[in-house]
Design a protein around this motif. Structure first.
Motif, PDB file in Angstrom:
ATOM      1  N   HIS A 151       0.836  -1.194   0.000  1.00 25.74           N
ATOM      2  CA  HIS A 151       0.000   0.000   0.000  1.00 25.74           C
ATOM      3  C   HIS A 151       0.881   1.258   0.000  1.00 25.74           C
ATOM      4  N   GLY A 152       1.983   1.213   0.739  1.00 26.43           N
ATOM      5  CA  GLY A 152       2.919   2.342   0.774  1.00 26.43           C
ATOM      6  C   GLY A 152       3.526   2.608  -0.588  1.00 26.43           C
ATOM      7  N   HIS A 175      -4.085  10.563  -8.838  1.00 29.21           N
ATOM      8  CA  HIS A 175      -4.921  10.656  -7.648  1.00 29.21           C
ATOM      9  C   HIS A 175      -6.377  10.288  -7.871  1.00 29.21           C
ATOM     10  N   ARG A 202       1.321   6.814  -6.834  1.00 27.07           N
ATOM     11  CA  ARG A 202       0.282   7.803  -7.140  1.00 27.07           C
ATOM     12  C   ARG A 202       0.850   9.216  -7.145  1.00 27.07           C
ATOM     13  N   ARG A 203       1.721   9.502  -6.196  1.00 26.38           N
ATOM     14  CA  ARG A 203       2.317  10.846  -6.143  1.00 26.38           C
ATOM     15  C   ARG A 203       3.258  11.080  -7.314  1.00 26.38           C
ATOM     16  N   GLN A 251       0.994   4.377  -2.732  1.00 27.93           N
ATOM     17  CA  GLN A 251       0.835   5.795  -2.397  1.00 27.93           C
ATOM     18  C   GLN A 251       1.938   6.630  -3.054  1.00 27.93           C
ATOM     19  N   TRP A 252       3.158   6.136  -3.013  1.00 25.23           N
ATOM     20  CA  TRP A 252       4.261   6.862  -3.658  1.00 25.23           C
ATOM     21  C   TRP A 252       4.109   6.841  -5.173  1.00 25.23           C
TER      22      TRP A 252
END
Length: 178
Positions: A139-140, A152, A146-147, A143-144
């Motif tokens: 999941h981490g 988003h 996506r950034r 998230q990175w």
């Protein structure tokens, strides 16, 4: 005991500037301005950036140009150049993700993680036994990802994707006044 350093804050507030990420579009503008003959100091003043930032971008202009060539449909913010299988997998995943959005396919975290793992394993098999890289589609990591690739709010909710389009069209035809 006396302080050896000056305080980072002034009576009016903080004097330390906030860091900001510079996207590829801005980096290409800097490179193009420099190649057109504009001085580094003038570019820095116009864009309100530090001289050393402009110099660093110009030093790495070949890598920036390569990143622009490999750019997907997203407005990517790349602050450092990555290498290796994970970087290649992320570029391919971003292309796949954009394709899925254009097809209006159902997207979820599990589907994206599975596809990322699949692409990574394919790339690793192609490299052979030379590669010792490992990848966990956590999941981490997502998230990175996506950034980095600015993905988003690009997914379709499961409710919208699972609607019966044919039944909806028949329903509209029944109540069409024309």
């Amino acid at each position: 005991m006396s302080a050896k350093r000056k305080s980072m804050t002034s009576p009016g507030g903080s004097t330390k500037k906030q860091r900001k990420a510079i996207d590829l579009e801005m980096k290409m503008k800097i490179i193009n301005d420099y190649e057109a003959g504009k001085k580094v100091k003038a570019i820095a003043r116009d864009l309100e950036l530090v001289h050393s930032t402009i110099s660093t971008i110009l030093k790495d202009k070949d890598r920036v140009k390569e990143a622009v060539k490999a750019l997907t449909g997203f407005k990517a913010i790349i602050t450092r150049q990555r290498k290796g299988l994970i970087h290649e997998m992320e570029k391919l995943l971003a292309i796949w993700f954009d394709d899925q959005i254009q097809k209006r396919m159902l997207m979820s975290l599990l589907i994206i993680q599975a596809k990322a793992h699949s692409i990574f394993e394919t790339l690793k098999a192609r490299e052979g036994e030379e590669s010792t890289e490992t990848f966990t589609a956590s999941h981490g990591w997502f998230q990175w990802f996506r950034r980095r690739f600015n993905v988003h709010n690009r997914s379709i909710s499961s409710e919208a994707a699972s609607t019966d389009v044919e039944a909806a069209e028949k329903f509209v035809d029944q109540f069409d006044p024309c």
